[in-house]
Design an enzyme around this catalytic site. Structure first.
Site, PDB file in Angstrom:
ATOM      1  N   ARG A 239       0.748  -1.276  -0.049  1.00 37.15           N
ATOM      2  CA  ARG A 239       0.018  -0.101   0.129  1.00 37.15           C
ATOM      3  C   ARG A 239       0.900   1.219   0.100  1.00 37.15           C
ATOM      4  NH1 ARG A 239      -3.513  -2.859  -1.280  1.00 37.15           N
ATOM      5  NH2 ARG A 239      -5.563  -3.335  -0.311  1.00 37.15           N
ATOM      6  N   GLU A 267      -3.382   7.824  -4.379  1.00 34.09           N
ATOM      7  CA  GLU A 267      -3.928   6.994  -5.378  1.00 34.09           C
ATOM      8  C   GLU A 267      -5.399   7.289  -5.526  1.00 34.09           C
ATOM      9  OE1 GLU A 267      -4.236   1.989  -5.308  1.00 34.09           O
ATOM     10  OE2 GLU A 267      -2.093   2.643  -4.688  1.00 34.09           O
ATOM     11  N   HIS A 286      -2.045   0.039  -9.443  1.00 37.04           N
ATOM     12  CA  HIS A 286      -2.571  -1.016  -8.443  1.00 37.04           C
ATOM     13  C   HIS A 286      -3.477  -2.139  -9.361  1.00 37.04           C
ATOM     14  CE1 HIS A 286      -4.553  -1.147  -4.149  1.00 37.04           C
ATOM     15  NE2 HIS A 286      -4.391  -2.407  -4.642  1.00 37.04           N
TER      16      HIS A 286
HETATM   17  N1  LIG Z   1      -0.846  -4.768  -4.806  1.00 38.49           N
HETATM   18  C1  LIG Z   1      -2.031  -5.410  -4.375  1.00 38.49           C
HETATM   19  O1  LIG Z   1      -2.980  -5.446  -5.453  1.00 38.49           O
HETATM   20  C2  LIG Z   1      -2.087  -6.276  -3.352  1.00 38.49           C
HETATM   21  C3  LIG Z   1      -2.841  -7.358  -3.298  1.00 38.49           C
HETATM   22  C4  LIG Z   1      -2.975  -8.180  -2.170  1.00 38.49           C
HETATM   23  C5  LIG Z   1      -2.511  -7.597  -0.977  1.00 38.49           C
HETATM   24  N2  LIG Z   1      -1.955  -6.397  -0.920  1.00 38.49           N
HETATM   25  C6  LIG Z   1      -1.464  -5.693   0.303  1.00 38.49           C
HETATM   26  O2  LIG Z   1      -0.620  -6.868   0.890  1.00 38.49           O
HETATM   27  C7  LIG Z   1      -0.564  -7.044   2.285  1.00 38.49           C
HETATM   28  C8  LIG Z   1      -0.328  -8.181   2.795  1.00 38.49           C
HETATM   29  O3  LIG Z   1      -1.206  -9.235   2.621  1.00 38.49           O
HETATM   30  P1  LIG Z   1      -1.015 -10.525   3.282  1.00 38.49           P
HETATM   31  O4  LIG Z   1      -2.325 -11.571   2.871  1.00 38.49           O
HETATM   32  O5  LIG Z   1       0.448 -11.188   2.988  1.00 38.49           O
HETATM   33  O6  LIG Z   1      -1.042 -10.203   4.802  1.00 38.49           O
HETATM   34  P2  LIG Z   1      -0.881 -11.034   6.036  1.00 38.49           P
HETATM   35  O7  LIG Z   1      -0.778 -12.556   5.893  1.00 38.49           O
HETATM   36  O8  LIG Z   1      -1.840 -10.553   7.179  1.00 38.49           O
HETATM   37  O9  LIG Z   1       0.819 -10.787   6.706  1.00 38.49           O
HETATM   38  C9  LIG Z   1       1.030  -9.633   7.042  1.00 38.49           C
HETATM   39  C10 LIG Z   1       2.338  -9.368   7.300  1.00 38.49           C
HETATM   40  O10 LIG Z   1       2.769  -8.169   7.652  1.00 38.49           O
HETATM   41  C11 LIG Z   1       3.569  -8.060   8.940  1.00 38.49           C
HETATM   42  N3  LIG Z   1       3.132  -6.727   9.280  1.00 38.49           N
HETATM   43  C12 LIG Z   1       2.015  -6.209   9.724  1.00 38.49           C
HETATM   44  N4  LIG Z   1       2.294  -5.130  10.391  1.00 38.49           N
HETATM   45  C13 LIG Z   1       3.424  -4.828  10.243  1.00 38.49           C
HETATM   46  C14 LIG Z   1       4.469  -3.735  10.533  1.00 38.49           C
HETATM   47  N5  LIG Z   1       3.981  -2.499  11.008  1.00 38.49           N
HETATM   48  N6  LIG Z   1       5.638  -3.756  10.544  1.00 38.49           N
HETATM   49  C15 LIG Z   1       6.343  -4.992   9.932  1.00 38.49           C
HETATM   50  N7  LIG Z   1       5.398  -6.061   9.518  1.00 38.49           N
HETATM   51  C16 LIG Z   1       4.120  -5.990   9.763  1.00 38.49           C
HETATM   52  C17 LIG Z   1       2.804  -9.230   9.572  1.00 38.49           C
HETATM   53  O11 LIG Z   1       3.683  -9.447  10.788  1.00 38.49           O
HETATM   54  P3  LIG Z   1       3.466 -10.813  11.660  1.00 38.49           P
HETATM   55  O12 LIG Z   1       3.636 -11.721  10.956  1.00 38.49           O
HETATM   56  O13 LIG Z   1       4.323 -10.561  12.843  1.00 38.49           O
HETATM   57  O14 LIG Z   1       2.108 -10.668  12.305  1.00 38.49           O
HETATM   58  C18 LIG Z   1       2.821 -10.454   8.595  1.00 38.49           C
HETATM   59  O15 LIG Z   1       3.999 -10.962   8.633  1.00 38.49           O
HETATM   60  C19 LIG Z   1      -2.159  -6.618   2.363  1.00 38.49           C
HETATM   61  O16 LIG Z   1      -2.394  -5.883   3.825  1.00 38.49           O
HETATM   62  C20 LIG Z   1      -2.725  -5.640   1.517  1.00 38.49           C
HETATM   63  O17 LIG Z   1      -2.418  -4.231   1.737  1.00 38.49           O
HETATM   64  C21 LIG Z   1      -1.797  -5.785  -2.131  1.00 38.49           C
END
Ligand SMILES: NC(=O)c1ccc[n+]([C@@H]2O[C@H](COP(=O)([O-])OP(=O)(O)OC[C@H]3O[C@@H](n4cnc5c(N)ncnc54)[C@H](OP(=O)(O)O)[C@@H]3O)[C@@H](O)[C@H]2O)c1
Length: 331
Positions: A239, A267, A286
């Protein structure tokens, strides 16, 4: 019967993946009357969903088709339970990330420009590009016309569902992987975010794949750019607000780093925004998860959550536990 509102923009064919025993009610963004539903699957386009919300009544549970849900709590308040589409978009987003890394290391933006100009000998501009971005003033012979990924050090900031998929896809490239999450753990080693600054000087490629929250806002700011090696590649698949855009523009314009961005802040990125014309940046608007499989994968994830809800089982992907705590018994 459980009343489930779904985006009227979706093909009704997709509803076959939802469980039996629900009444599926199409919700459009041009409703001229109120609609009673128990569960809402909002349109993945936030502006459409925001237009529909004021007409909805009785919503206790929201199941998003997206992994990132940061716009939903401010819209609906704290009383509604919200689940995300955790896992649904791992493959598409991880593939975008690997493609973006390779595109930047193989100088595809430069070569596309050369292709459009139709001038073969412009390929030698790549050597000057490499000298500038690497800071290596000594000319190499034969000239460098692209770089290799194998052996590079990649720092994954965020080691959740998508971060782990990126790691799997990077395996054949034999990169040195550093992992950062909120909390440290072992096997595999994951560093706490408090160690980020200490790791950045080793990172030739920094991949952001974590949620946008108050804690992650501007996680990458001027001090972090200053800590990255000359010519490091920042890849933001997460993001926009995780990066300070002004600091990013400064670092790109100074030739310190390069970037591949699927997301930006603001965005949509407005016409004429300075980021559009920075050197060494690849921007996609995006699109990382928007493959033909997007809706089917998201609805399959929603279907499993609905099945659990109807059976009184704990929900898997709660990002906000509202009044109902995700339990049907309290409906
Ligand atoms: N570009 C796009 O179209 C697109 C598509 C899909 C997703 N995304 C983005 O990708 C993000 C991640 O998705 P996901 O499914 O992998 O999420 P997820 O499974 O919930 O994993 C999130 C990871 O981020 C870590 N985290 C959270 N807050 C943090 C912080 N302040 N500092 C460092 N690490 C932090 C978490 O740490 P812990 O393991 O310690 O909890 C976890 O390892 C989504 O929230 C979304 O915004 C973007």
């Amino acid at each position: 019967m459980l009343r489930v509102g779904y985006p009227s923009t979706l093909s009704s064919d997709l509803l076959r993946v939802l469980p039996q025993g629900i009444e599926a009610i199409p919700v459009s963004d041009t409703l001229d009357h109120d609609v009673e539903i128990d569960v809402w699957i909002p349109d993945p386009y936030a502006n459409r969903a925001m237009r529909a919300w004021p007409r909805l009544r009785g919503v206790k549970l929201i199941i998003s088709m997206l992994a990132g849900t940061e716009w939903i709590p401010p819209l609906v308040g704290p009383r509604v339970t919200i689940c995300n589409a955790h896992g649904a978009h791992n493959v598409a987003t991880a593939e975008w990330t690997v493609a973006a890394i390779l595109a930047m290391l193989k100088y595809f933006p430069l070569y596309l420009d050369i292709q459009r100009s139709g001038i073969w000998k412009r390929r030698f501009e790549a050597g000057a590009h490499y000298a500038r971005i690497s800071g290596d003033a000594d000319p190499i012979y034969p000239p460098v016309l692209l770089e290799e990924l194998v052996g590079k050090t990649v720092l994954l900031v965020g080691y959740g569902a998508i971060g782990k998929e990126i790691e799997r896809m990077l395996e054949p490239f034999r990169v040195n992987l550093l992992r950062v999450a909120r909390t440290a753990r072992s096997e595999p080693q994951v560093h706490a975010v408090s160690e980020l600054d200490a790791l950045l000087p080793r990172a030739e490629i920094v991949v952001l794949i974590l949620p946008s929250t108050a804690e992650s806002r501007w996680l990458i700011d001027r001090p972090q750019f200053a800590l990255m090696p000359q010519g490091a590649l920042l890849v933001n698949a997460a993001r926009g607000p995780i990066v300070n855009t002004d600091a990013l523009v400064e670092s790109l314009n100074a030739g310190r780093i390069r970037a591949a961005l699927d997301v930006t802040d603001p965005e949509p990125l407005p016409d004429g925004h300075p980021l559009w014309s920075c050197p060494n940046v690849l921007i996609t608007p995006h699109i990382a998860a928007s493959s033909p499989q997007f809706s089917l994968n998201a609805l399959r994830t929603a279907a499993e959550e609905l099945r659990r809800y109807m059976n009184g089982e704990p929900l898997q992907n709660i990002v906000q536990a509202g009044d109902s705590g995700g339990e049907l018994s309290r409906l």
